[in-house]
Design a protein around this motif. Structure first.
Motif, mmCIF file in Angstrom:
data_model
loop_
_atom_site.group_PDB
_atom_site.id
_atom_site.type_symbol
_atom_site.label_atom_id
_atom_site.label_comp_id
_atom_site.label_asym_id
_atom_site.label_seq_id
_atom_site.Cartn_x
_atom_site.Cartn_y
_atom_site.Cartn_z
ATOM 1 N N THR A 16 37.772 44.317 28.856
ATOM 2 C CA THR A 16 37.819 44.612 30.462
ATOM 3 C C THR A 16 38.303 46.239 30.444
ATOM 4 O O THR A 16 37.736 46.794 31.406
ATOM 5 C CB THR A 16 39.082 43.883 30.868
ATOM 6 O OG1 THR A 16 38.686 42.415 30.973
ATOM 7 C CG2 THR A 16 39.325 44.106 32.552
ATOM 8 N N VAL A 395 42.807 47.388 42.927
ATOM 9 C CA VAL A 395 42.786 46.013 42.182
ATOM 10 C C VAL A 395 44.256 45.625 41.717
ATOM 11 O O VAL A 395 44.549 44.705 41.308
ATOM 12 C CB VAL A 395 41.945 46.138 41.133
ATOM 13 C CG1 VAL A 395 40.435 46.104 41.346
ATOM 14 C CG2 VAL A 395 42.185 47.269 40.058
ATOM 15 N N LYS A 398 46.122 43.933 44.504
ATOM 16 C CA LYS A 398 45.689 42.446 44.661
ATOM 17 C C LYS A 398 45.880 41.387 43.615
ATOM 18 O O LYS A 398 45.465 41.809 42.621
ATOM 19 C CB LYS A 398 44.311 42.578 45.158
ATOM 20 C CG LYS A 398 43.746 43.346 46.254
ATOM 21 C CD LYS A 398 42.279 43.626 46.197
ATOM 22 C CE LYS A 398 41.919 44.379 47.553
ATOM 23 N NZ LYS A 398 40.451 44.583 47.634
ATOM 24 N N CYS A 401 43.571 39.898 41.468
ATOM 25 C CA CYS A 401 42.609 41.000 40.855
ATOM 26 C C CYS A 401 43.292 41.383 39.438
ATOM 27 O O CYS A 401 42.746 41.939 38.479
ATOM 28 C CB CYS A 401 42.222 41.763 41.694
ATOM 29 S SG CYS A 401 41.302 41.124 43.115
ATOM 30 N N LYS A 402 44.582 41.785 39.636
ATOM 31 C CA LYS A 402 45.204 42.466 38.734
ATOM 32 C C LYS A 402 44.930 42.153 37.259
ATOM 33 O O LYS A 402 44.798 42.894 36.303
ATOM 34 C CB LYS A 402 46.757 42.544 38.963
ATOM 35 C CG LYS A 402 47.614 43.555 38.024
ATOM 36 C CD LYS A 402 48.863 43.663 38.349
ATOM 37 C CE LYS A 402 49.421 44.698 37.425
ATOM 38 N NZ LYS A 402 51.010 44.866 38.032
ATOM 39 N N CYS A 404 42.505 39.980 36.310
ATOM 40 C CA CYS A 404 41.058 39.223 36.328
ATOM 41 C C CYS A 404 40.144 40.253 35.434
ATOM 42 O O CYS A 404 40.233 41.499 35.618
ATOM 43 C CB CYS A 404 40.450 39.215 37.770
ATOM 44 S SG CYS A 404 38.797 38.528 37.781
ATOM 45 N N LYS A 407 37.700 42.579 37.123
ATOM 46 C CA LYS A 407 38.102 43.428 38.371
ATOM 47 C C LYS A 407 37.365 44.873 38.446
ATOM 48 O O LYS A 407 37.270 45.372 39.372
ATOM 49 C CB LYS A 407 39.590 43.590 38.194
ATOM 50 C CG LYS A 407 40.149 44.559 36.866
ATOM 51 C CD LYS A 407 41.650 44.352 36.499
ATOM 52 C CE LYS A 407 42.042 45.292 35.429
ATOM 53 N NZ LYS A 407 43.266 44.998 35.222
ATOM 54 N N SER A 411 35.787 45.680 41.777
ATOM 55 C CA SER A 411 36.767 46.498 42.661
ATOM 56 C C SER A 411 37.728 45.781 43.342
ATOM 57 O O SER A 411 37.867 46.275 44.638
ATOM 58 C CB SER A 411 36.111 47.586 43.046
ATOM 59 O OG SER A 411 34.994 48.160 42.238
ATOM 60 N N GLY A 412 37.822 44.444 43.382
ATOM 61 C CA GLY A 412 38.660 43.795 44.411
ATOM 62 C C GLY A 412 38.044 43.244 45.588
ATOM 63 O O GLY A 412 38.679 42.582 46.449
ATOM 64 N N ALA A 428 42.145 37.658 47.274
ATOM 65 C CA ALA A 428 40.963 37.658 47.076
ATOM 66 C C ALA A 428 40.290 36.394 47.566
ATOM 67 O O ALA A 428 40.906 35.244 47.679
ATOM 68 C CB ALA A 428 40.788 37.529 45.510
ATOM 69 N N CYS A 433 34.776 35.642 44.821
ATOM 70 C CA CYS A 433 35.061 36.032 43.434
ATOM 71 C C CYS A 433 34.431 35.163 42.365
ATOM 72 O O CYS A 433 33.935 35.738 41.482
ATOM 73 C CB CYS A 433 36.781 35.740 43.144
ATOM 74 S SG CYS A 433 37.914 37.046 43.881
#
Length: 452
Positions: A16, A395, A398, A401-402, A404, A407, A411-412, A428, A433
């Motif tokens: 990631t 991100v 959210k 998202c943090k 994920c 992300k 981008s959120g 989200a 998603c």
């Protein structure tokens, strides 16, 4: 953080934070089930024991050395280097406008987010004076930015085409004086296209979005006129003529798939066979109570279809009949800049929408709800506090998202969808998603297949 998955015979691992993507043999891929956030110098006892059930000692040793090397190079379980950019998350100059040149439309598409053309505000066309003020606003708020973008949107922009032409002319007249370069885009349903309009669009528009849902039966089910008749037979020849004379300028045929056509690969390939090699067919986002809405129970079927479409992209590319599917286009070499990865489209900060009355909204999908109104180009108001609110949305603000793996690809997600269906731009939208994650998986698999 890593994400591992197997698709179409490829064992893929995505790191990631570094953005590294690996295609592994069986042994290193399986080993990652026993590693959490690092690759220790000595393999954990459980890993060794489990791997011996399937692999010989030499294979295990070589595979673990491969993982250790990637870990040392920062390409596996890498640290998060993006949080340090949060200090740069601040108000940026406005660089793009969505100019709602027409709050009216000659279609009544059932799934239209814009209340079938008028955004719930009454049918109207943008006066040229408002368009001029919008261009002036963009020049003023863009500060030192040289390249500016204006999207002519609706409703149906061709219903107000004289103002489109005058607006382009006006913006061009100011470029040299203000050291600006305008790039224009127009989105059209095609009903009012003529040879003259095609010539103008191909001359002045850097991009052109052509609305078409695919096969005739699919398109004409929901993309209907006020009298209930379809539009396919009218628009397809016009779109073909526009594309045939467009040269190397950008365009794409853009459709929406619903619960009624979960076999949307057939619609994508139909559009390609019509001569459109740049295609986007996107999932409807709508009230779950509507019969055409995509629901959570539809996701497994949609995932299968994305995989089918990905295989079709590979097959056609290898056969010399390549086409681009918008959501499968990912740059694994460079990709977007750090700030773009953190907050996406720039809604409400670098990008705003202007209505025919001159009202300013964070984007076209917020139009219609005055609680999101940011100001008006006619009276010179512009809510900088709201702009700051969107600028700081990223991100890391959210929660879903943090942590994920996807992300930095989405981008959120879409702030408008998050707000409309989850009640908060920082929450989200789950279905969106899940669909985005599947598209990313397919996009990466395509690149693995084509790299062989």
């Amino acid at each position: 953080m890593i994400h591992k998955y197997s698709l179409n015979g490829y064992r893929i691992v995505m790191d990631t934070n570094s953005g590294a993507v690996h295609v592994f043999d069986g042994a290193p891929y399986d080993m990652l089930d026993y590693l959490t956030d690092s690759v220790p110098e000595t393999p954990p006892a459980e890993l060794t024991a489990k791997m011996k059930e399937k692999y010989d000692d030499d294979t295990i040793r070589e595979a673990y050395e491969e993982l250790k090397e990637l870990y040392r190079n920062g390409q596996l379980f890498s640290s998060d280097e993006y949080e340090k950019f949060l200090g740069m998350m601040k108000n940026a100059p406005v660089k793009a406008l969505c100019l709602n040149i027409a709050h009216d439309c000659n279609l009544r598409c059932e799934y239209c987010f814009a209340a079938k053309g008028d955004f719930g505000r009454g049918r109207m066309l943008m006066p040229f004076e408002v368009a001029k003020k919008a261009i002036d606003f963009l020049i003023e708020k863009s500060a030192g930015r040289h390249n500016l973008e204006v999207d002519f949107f609706g409703g149906e922009p061709l219903m107000n085409f004289d103002v489109v032409k005058k607006t382009v002319e006006y913006a061009r007249s100011l470029e040299k004086e203000h050291n600006k370069n305008f790039r224009f885009t127009i989105t059209t349903n095609g009903l009012l296209l003529t040879d003259d309009k095609i010539d103008f669009i191909n001359r002045e528009m850097s991009n052109c979005v052509l609305s078409l849902d695919g096969r005739k039966a699919v398109n004409d089910l929901l993309r209907i006129r006020a009298d209930g008749t379809g539009c396919y037979d009218n628009i397809v020849p016009k779109f073909q003529k526009l594309v045939a004379s467009r040269g190397d300028k950008d365009y794409y045929a853009r459709g929406t798939f619903t619960k009624h056509n979960l076999d949307f690969t057939n619609d994508v390939l139909h559009m390609v066979d019509l001569g459109f090699d740049q295609v986007s067919v996107e999932p409807v986002v709508s009230d779950m109570k509507l019969d055409y809405s995509i629901r959570e129970e539809d996701l497994p079927r949609i995932f299968e279809e994305y995989e089918r479409l990905a295989k079709a992209v590979i097959e056609r590319k290898k056969a010399g009949k390549a086409f681009n599917f918008f959501h499968f286009m990912i740059d694994l070499e460079q990709g977007p800049c750090a700030i773009k990865r953190l907050r996406g489209c720039g809604c409400g900060n670098e990008y705003v929408a202007i209505t025919p009355e001159g009202d300013i909204f964070p984007c076209h999908q917020f139009v219609g709800d005055d609680s999101w109104k940011m100001g008006n180009v006619l009276d010179g108001t512009f809510n900088l506090a709201e702009k700051e609110y969107f600028a700081m949305s990223n991100v890391y603000t959210k929660p879903d998202c943090k942590d994920c793996w996807a992300k930095f690809y989405c981008s959120g997600g879409c702030n408008a969808n998050n707000w409309q269906y989850e009640g908060d731009i920082h929450k989200a939208h789950k279905i969106s998603c899940d669909l985005e994650k599947k598209r990313v998986e397919c996009a990466v698999m395509i690149q693995a297949a084509l790299a062989e």
